[in-house]
Write an enzyme that holds these catalytic residues in place. Sequence first.
Site, mmCIF file in Angstrom:
data_model
loop_
_atom_site.group_PDB
_atom_site.id
_atom_site.type_symbol
_atom_site.label_atom_id
_atom_site.label_comp_id
_atom_site.label_asym_id
_atom_site.label_seq_id
_atom_site.Cartn_x
_atom_site.Cartn_y
_atom_site.Cartn_z
ATOM 1 N N CYS A 1 -7.621 -0.698 1.094
ATOM 2 C CA CYS A 1 -6.660 -1.210 2.067
ATOM 3 C C CYS A 1 -7.350 -1.230 3.421
ATOM 4 O O CYS A 1 -7.891 -0.218 3.857
ATOM 5 C CB CYS A 1 -5.432 -0.305 2.118
ATOM 6 S SG CYS A 1 -4.284 -0.728 3.435
ATOM 7 N N CYS B 1 -5.556 1.283 6.210
ATOM 8 C CA CYS B 1 -5.619 2.746 6.173
ATOM 9 C C CYS B 1 -6.808 3.256 5.357
ATOM 10 O O CYS B 1 -6.970 4.462 5.216
ATOM 11 C CB CYS B 1 -4.313 3.318 5.630
ATOM 12 S SG CYS B 1 -4.105 3.042 3.868
ATOM 13 N N CYS C 1 -8.094 -5.136 -10.203
ATOM 14 C CA CYS C 1 -7.632 -4.109 -11.123
ATOM 15 C C CYS C 1 -7.199 -2.925 -10.259
ATOM 16 O O CYS C 1 -8.037 -2.227 -9.700
ATOM 17 C CB CYS C 1 -8.805 -3.768 -12.032
ATOM 18 S SG CYS C 1 -8.398 -2.636 -13.335
ATOM 19 N N CYS D 1 0.258 3.157 3.655
ATOM 20 C CA CYS D 1 0.647 2.610 4.970
ATOM 21 C C CYS D 1 1.673 1.490 4.889
ATOM 22 O O CYS D 1 2.089 0.961 5.910
ATOM 23 C CB CYS D 1 -0.587 2.133 5.721
ATOM 24 S SG CYS D 1 -1.305 0.627 5.032
ATOM 25 N N CYS E 1 0.865 -1.181 0.000
ATOM 26 C CA CYS E 1 0.000 0.000 0.000
ATOM 27 C C CYS E 1 0.900 1.229 0.000
ATOM 28 O O CYS E 1 1.821 1.323 0.811
ATOM 29 C CB CYS E 1 -0.884 -0.021 1.244
ATOM 30 S SG CYS E 1 -1.855 1.478 1.455
#
Length: 132
Positions: A96, A99, A119, A50, A47
Amino acid sequence: MKMDPRKIEELKKKLTSQQYNICFLAGTEPPFSGKYTHNKKKGIYHCVVCEEPLFSSNDKFDSKTGWPSFDKVVNSDKVELKDDTSLGMHRLEVLCKNCEAHLGHVFDDGPTETRKRFCINSLALNFKEAKS
Ligand SMILES: [Zn+2]
């Protein structure tokens, strides 16, 4: 597991405006514009906000759509799926879990046995090459 909202606010400040637009305003990068679309190196995609590990190069495939595509998440606990009915379509948004950054969408037309096609925007990811 969710991050402390104050910590998320801190991390948001480090993003570029393009990254912020994708991750927190649910934007989409133009197809074929992302730096990871054709990345074939071995490693893990984290990510961008984070740094949680989210996707593996082992699960990446070329969907020809112009965005990095994966047939699964490294660990399904790492993401949250949410109904998205914007643009007059019903899609599943991928966030995510740590976060709450918007990553992209998941579709049920994948070419592998999982049938999934995650995607994902390159701008929402930070690739770390595996040390060999
Ligand atoms: Zn995150």
